[in-house]
Motif scaffolding. Structure first.
Motif, PDB file in Angstrom:
ATOM      1  N   LEU A 153       0.848  -1.179   0.000  1.00 35.09           N
ATOM      2  CA  LEU A 153       0.000   0.000   0.000  1.00 35.09           C
ATOM      3  C   LEU A 153       0.893   1.242   0.000  1.00 35.09           C
ATOM      4  O   LEU A 153       1.752   1.403   0.870  1.00 35.09           O
ATOM      5  CB  LEU A 153      -0.910   0.026   1.225  1.00 35.09           C
ATOM      6  CG  LEU A 153      -1.729   1.313   1.438  1.00 35.09           C
ATOM      7  CD1 LEU A 153      -2.744   1.496   0.322  1.00 35.09           C
ATOM      8  CD2 LEU A 153      -2.407   1.312   2.806  1.00 35.09           C
ATOM      9  N   ASP A 154       0.683   2.116  -0.991  1.00 32.73           N
ATOM     10  CA  ASP A 154       1.361   3.408  -1.062  1.00 32.73           C
ATOM     11  C   ASP A 154       0.293   4.495  -1.089  1.00 32.73           C
ATOM     12  O   ASP A 154      -0.682   4.388  -1.846  1.00 32.73           O
ATOM     13  CB  ASP A 154       2.235   3.508  -2.301  1.00 32.73           C
ATOM     14  CG  ASP A 154       3.419   2.552  -2.253  1.00 32.73           C
ATOM     15  OD1 ASP A 154       4.371   2.822  -1.495  1.00 32.73           O
ATOM     16  OD2 ASP A 154       3.403   1.538  -2.982  1.00 32.73           O
ATOM     17  N   ALA A 155       0.492   5.538  -0.312  1.00 30.80           N
ATOM     18  CA  ALA A 155      -0.511   6.598  -0.236  1.00 30.80           C
ATOM     19  C   ALA A 155       0.154   7.903   0.173  1.00 30.80           C
ATOM     20  O   ALA A 155       1.201   7.908   0.832  1.00 30.80           O
ATOM     21  CB  ALA A 155      -1.613   6.234   0.757  1.00 30.80           C
ATOM     22  N   TRP A 156      -0.478   9.021  -0.237  1.00 33.78           N
ATOM     23  CA  TRP A 156      -0.064  10.332   0.249  1.00 33.78           C
ATOM     24  C   TRP A 156      -1.287  11.226   0.402  1.00 33.78           C
ATOM     25  O   TRP A 156      -2.321  10.982  -0.212  1.00 33.78           O
ATOM     26  CB  TRP A 156       0.992  10.976  -0.655  1.00 33.78           C
ATOM     27  CG  TRP A 156       0.578  11.293  -2.067  1.00 33.78           C
ATOM     28  CD1 TRP A 156       0.813  10.550  -3.178  1.00 33.78           C
ATOM     29  CD2 TRP A 156      -0.127  12.459  -2.525  1.00 33.78           C
ATOM     30  NE1 TRP A 156       0.310  11.160  -4.285  1.00 33.78           N
ATOM     31  CE2 TRP A 156      -0.263  12.338  -3.928  1.00 33.78           C
ATOM     32  CE3 TRP A 156      -0.635  13.593  -1.901  1.00 33.78           C
ATOM     33  CZ2 TRP A 156      -0.918  13.303  -4.697  1.00 33.78           C
ATOM     34  CZ3 TRP A 156      -1.279  14.562  -2.665  1.00 33.78           C
ATOM     35  CH2 TRP A 156      -1.402  14.409  -4.050  1.00 33.78           C
ATOM     36  N   TYR A 157      -1.124  12.276   1.212  1.00 36.41           N
ATOM     37  CA  TYR A 157      -2.251  13.156   1.547  1.00 36.41           C
ATOM     38  C   TYR A 157      -1.697  14.551   1.846  1.00 36.41           C
ATOM     39  O   TYR A 157      -0.648  14.698   2.488  1.00 36.41           O
ATOM     40  CB  TYR A 157      -2.979  12.608   2.769  1.00 36.41           C
ATOM     41  CG  TYR A 157      -4.011  13.541   3.358  1.00 36.41           C
ATOM     42  CD1 TYR A 157      -5.247  13.709   2.754  1.00 36.41           C
ATOM     43  CD2 TYR A 157      -3.743  14.245   4.531  1.00 36.41           C
ATOM     44  CE1 TYR A 157      -6.198  14.563   3.300  1.00 36.41           C
ATOM     45  CE2 TYR A 157      -4.692  15.092   5.090  1.00 36.41           C
ATOM     46  CZ  TYR A 157      -5.906  15.248   4.463  1.00 36.41           C
ATOM     47  OH  TYR A 157      -6.854  16.092   5.007  1.00 36.41           O
ATOM     48  N   GLN A 192      -6.244  16.852  -0.744  1.00 32.54           N
ATOM     49  CA  GLN A 192      -5.966  16.029  -1.911  1.00 32.54           C
ATOM     50  C   GLN A 192      -5.257  14.762  -1.450  1.00 32.54           C
ATOM     51  O   GLN A 192      -4.471  14.781  -0.484  1.00 32.54           O
ATOM     52  CB  GLN A 192      -5.090  16.791  -2.906  1.00 32.54           C
ATOM     53  CG  GLN A 192      -4.834  16.058  -4.208  1.00 32.54           C
ATOM     54  CD  GLN A 192      -3.981  16.886  -5.152  1.00 32.54           C
ATOM     55  OE1 GLN A 192      -3.520  17.972  -4.800  1.00 32.54           O
ATOM     56  NE2 GLN A 192      -3.749  16.378  -6.343  1.00 32.54           N
ATOM     57  N   GLY A 193      -5.535  13.647  -2.116  1.00 35.68           N
ATOM     58  CA  GLY A 193      -4.894  12.403  -1.732  1.00 35.68           C
ATOM     59  C   GLY A 193      -4.832  11.415  -2.876  1.00 35.68           C
ATOM     60  O   GLY A 193      -5.552  11.526  -3.877  1.00 35.68           O
ATOM     61  N   TRP A 194      -3.933  10.459  -2.736  1.00 32.21           N
ATOM     62  CA  TRP A 194      -3.746   9.374  -3.712  1.00 32.21           C
ATOM     63  C   TRP A 194      -3.363   8.125  -2.943  1.00 32.21           C
ATOM     64  O   TRP A 194      -2.611   8.196  -1.947  1.00 32.21           O
ATOM     65  CB  TRP A 194      -2.651   9.741  -4.707  1.00 32.21           C
ATOM     66  CG  TRP A 194      -2.242   8.635  -5.643  1.00 32.21           C
ATOM     67  CD1 TRP A 194      -2.777   8.353  -6.862  1.00 32.21           C
ATOM     68  CD2 TRP A 194      -1.206   7.676  -5.426  1.00 32.21           C
ATOM     69  NE1 TRP A 194      -2.136   7.278  -7.428  1.00 32.21           N
ATOM     70  CE2 TRP A 194      -1.164   6.838  -6.577  1.00 32.21           C
ATOM     71  CE3 TRP A 194      -0.304   7.425  -4.403  1.00 32.21           C
ATOM     72  CZ2 TRP A 194      -0.262   5.781  -6.701  1.00 32.21           C
ATOM     73  CZ3 TRP A 194       0.590   6.374  -4.509  1.00 32.21           C
ATOM     74  CH2 TRP A 194       0.604   5.567  -5.655  1.00 32.21           C
ATOM     75  N   ALA A 195      -3.864   6.977  -3.366  1.00 30.57           N
ATOM     76  CA  ALA A 195      -3.519   5.712  -2.719  1.00 30.57           C
ATOM     77  C   ALA A 195      -3.556   4.604  -3.754  1.00 30.57           C
ATOM     78  O   ALA A 195      -4.372   4.642  -4.690  1.00 30.57           O
ATOM     79  CB  ALA A 195      -4.474   5.402  -1.566  1.00 30.57           C
ATOM     80  N   ALA A 196      -2.680   3.635  -3.603  1.00 31.31           N
ATOM     81  CA  ALA A 196      -2.626   2.492  -4.518  1.00 31.31           C
ATOM     82  C   ALA A 196      -2.272   1.240  -3.735  1.00 31.31           C
ATOM     83  O   ALA A 196      -1.356   1.246  -2.901  1.00 31.31           O
ATOM     84  CB  ALA A 196      -1.598   2.735  -5.623  1.00 31.31           C
ATOM     85  N   LEU A 197      -3.012   0.177  -3.995  1.00 28.43           N
ATOM     86  CA  LEU A 197      -2.732  -1.145  -3.444  1.00 28.43           C
ATOM     87  C   LEU A 197      -2.281  -2.018  -4.600  1.00 28.43           C
ATOM     88  O   LEU A 197      -3.046  -2.248  -5.542  1.00 28.43           O
ATOM     89  CB  LEU A 197      -3.985  -1.719  -2.783  1.00 28.43           C
ATOM     90  CG  LEU A 197      -3.801  -2.981  -1.938  1.00 28.43           C
ATOM     91  CD1 LEU A 197      -2.908  -2.689  -0.737  1.00 28.43           C
ATOM     92  CD2 LEU A 197      -5.146  -3.508  -1.479  1.00 28.43           C
TER      93      LEU A 197
END
Length: 627
Positions: free
Chosen positions: A508-512, A528-533
């Protein structure tokens, strides 16, 4: 503003079943064959590896990149293996994973897209191709929707406090065997691309490369057609492995339009862009030297509203390895078309990347940039101290000013109107013209935070204070004609997380980011945010490689301004988009499938009236050949 929705996704994946071994059946009779009865050409060779696969290819030398990357130094990169797991229409999808970058899209792929960190606006995004700057010709920033991917080897993004730099490195051949690669895809909205690339050594000193990149789409609701056709050729000659010269030519044709109720509107852009580049690069002991000379032209076609643009660029760079790190210097001289986005410019810069202690990494740069007579000096630096018990401290600062070009589409004339019943009066008339101006905004910024790393787990957070006195427009079609707006201090926090989930292959990678005070900057969402599994692993002695990824892009609404008057138009709606991606590599063939906006949030928009595409599927394959 509400909170950005959290990503709650899970993937359950099973490793492929192990193949069952079979036991060979022994022959029932064995007849010995005399050695003299065996023909010589039937004996197996002792070494079946082609000779060319063991010889190094005559690649043009790579100029050393700045050292250090990651969240503390605000630099991220993708190597060839990482890029091989990405198949898209452009590179903006990749930049979604860079913390703090705000991508403002005006519709489907091919529509102009503005990219800025911290809501800094136009003039603060720069793209470099092997050290040669791809100057903007349609606006105050390069349009990343029009960057070709056919020969991309590595990509590095430095999200500095003063600017965002995208460094592109082109293809490098692994050995002297000829290499050919084909990638093709088809999908919804009549979207397709075809990319072909071929590289072949000519003897032990010459390397020839050619490529073709075709992209077409009708856009969302088939109302935003776009096409790009690019050809490239490179020829390099090595005097020795670390000294060579190279000639490169790129030519692209772009066509885009917006259709309204079956009719073609006046929002039409059609142009031809080309680059001629000559490079010389080599190493003298610990000193690397690089010199480049090139010319960029843009010629409008049809009813394209922008003028012809030509820019000549000369580059001189040097990097010296020193005991504590590296010292670099660069000079860039641009001679461009007057009254355009590519005016005359002179840039001088010095940079230091130092590691004075095992626990300390620091970098600093001073840069002087004069644009069309408007000069300024910027100084910035960043450092990471640690780790101490898994924790590292990070900090950065920036101050200075620079010139930024922008364009106005209209001007106001005051006309005297005579009246019979009263005295003369003044009337205002807006006359369409093309005016180019250069502003010189100053900026001060700070960044401070910490990162924690333990094993395969990483997390970090930072406080950011960003204070430009003016924010220039992107100068793209959706805000072309707007005036710079007052900046002011904006403060916020950013955080990121990278952690394995259940097992190492699933990550899991994410930022906010959240702005506590956005200073009413246009195109800057409060949250704003982004996340990827993502699941990724390699099986069968490296011959089977599956990749599955589910990602989310979410953002609050952003303030928008009327390009003609500068009056606020309101706030765009918040949205969250989900994408799915799967790829399977078997030997040298990659089969992929992308499903974008799978929840079909077709009301999402970054610019009023220009909706982001609904659900779109894109599928294709990529393979390469040797010899």
């Amino acid at each position: 503003m509400g909170r950005v929705p959290a990503l709650l996704l899970a993937l359950a994946l099973a490793a492929p079943l192990a193949a069952q071994d079979t036991i060979p059946r022994r022959d029932t009779a064995q007849v010995p064959i005399p050695p003299e009865a065996v023909r010589a050409d039937t004996l197996p060779a002792r070494d079946t590896v082609p000779a060319d696969s063991t010889l190094p290819a005559p690649n043009f030398p790579v100029f050393p990149a700045p050292r250090g990357e990651g969240f503390p130094l605000a630099a991220w990169s993708w190597d060839r293996a990482a890029l091989a797991r990405f198949h898209g229409m452009g590179i903006t999808e990749l930049l979604e994973s860079v913390p703090g970058l705000v991508i403002t899209r005006a519709g489907s792929f091919g529509r102009p897209a503005g990219v800025a960190a911290f809501g800094a606006g136009g003039g603060r995004l720069r793209v470099f191709l092997d050290g040669f700057e791809l100057r903007p010709t349609e606006g105050a920033v390069p349009d990343l929707q029009r960057i070709q991917l056919v020969d991309l080897e590595t990509l590095r993004v430095e999200r500095r406090l003063t600017e965002t730099r995208v460094e592109l490195t082109t293809f490098r051949l692994g050995d002297r065997r000829p290499f050919a690669q084909i990638e093709g895809a088809d999908g919804d909205f009549n979207s397709r691309f075809l990319r072909g690339f071929f590289a072949r050594p000519l003897g032990g000193r010459v390397l020839a490369q050619v490529g073709l990149d075709l992209v077409e789409t009708d856009g969302f609701r088939r109302a935003e057609p776009f096409g790009a056709n690019t050809q490239l050729a490179r020829l390099s000659y090595l005097f020795r492995p670390d000294l060579g010269v190279q000639v490169e030519y790129r030519s692209s044709k772009f066509d885009s339009e917006t259709r309204v109720e079956g009719q073609t509107s006046t929002n039409l852009e059609s142009s031809d862009r080309s680059e001629w580049i000559v490079r010389g690069r080599g190493r003298l002991g610990r000193l690397w030297l690089d010199g480049q000379l090139g010319r960029t032209t843009r010629e409008p076609q049809g009813d394209d509203p922008l003028p012809s643009i030509a820019s000549t660029q000369a580059v001189a760079r040097a990097t010296l390895d020193v005991p504590l790190g590296a010292l670099s210097a660069a000079a860039r001289l641009h001679r461009g078309t007057e009254q355009s986005y590519a005016p005359d410019a002179t840039e001088l810069s010095v940079r230091a990347d130092l590691t004075p202690a095992p626990w300390l990494v620091a970098s600093g740069e001073a840069r002087s940039l004069t644009l069309d007579g408007e000069g300024g000096v910027e100084i910035e630096g960043a450092a990471r101290a640690g780790p101490f018990g898994g924790f590292s401290l990070l900090g950065g600062f920036a101050t200075g000013s620079r010139g930024i070009a922008f364009r106005r589409d209209s001007t106001i004339l005051l006309n005297t109107i005579g009246g019979i019943a009263g005295p003369p009066a003044l009337d205002t008339v807006r006359v369409p013209v093309q005016l180019y101006r250069v502003v010189q905004p100053s900026l001060a910024a700070l960044r401070a935070g910490a990162e924690w790393a333990r094993g395969r787990v990483r997390a970090g957070a930072a406080y950011v204070l960003h204070d430009p006195d003016e924010v220039a427009p992107f100068g793209l079609s959706f805000d072309r004609g707007a005036e710079p707006v007052e900046g002011g201090a904006a403060s916020g926090v950013e955080a990121y997380l990278s952690v394995p989930v259940w097992f190492p292959e699933l990550r899991l990678d994410a930022w906010y980011t959240r702005w506590l005070d956005a200073a009413d900057r246009p195109f800057l969402p409060e949250q704003q945010g982004w996340a990827a599994l993502e699941f990724h692993d390699v099986y069968r002695a490296g011959n089977f490689e599956p990749t599955l990824r589910v990602e989310m892009v979410a953002r609050d609404g952003a303030l928008l301004l009327d390009p003609a008057t500068g009056v606020p138009l309101g706030v765009t709606p918040r949205y969250a988009l989900f994408n799915f991606y799967v790829q399977v590599r078997i030997l040298d063939v990659r089969i992929f499938y992308r499903l974008e906006n799978l929840a079909n949030r077709n009301q999402a928009q970054d610019v009023p009236g220009f909706f982001l595409p609904g659900t779109r599927a894109l599928y294709g394959l990529r393979w390469f050949f040797r010899n």
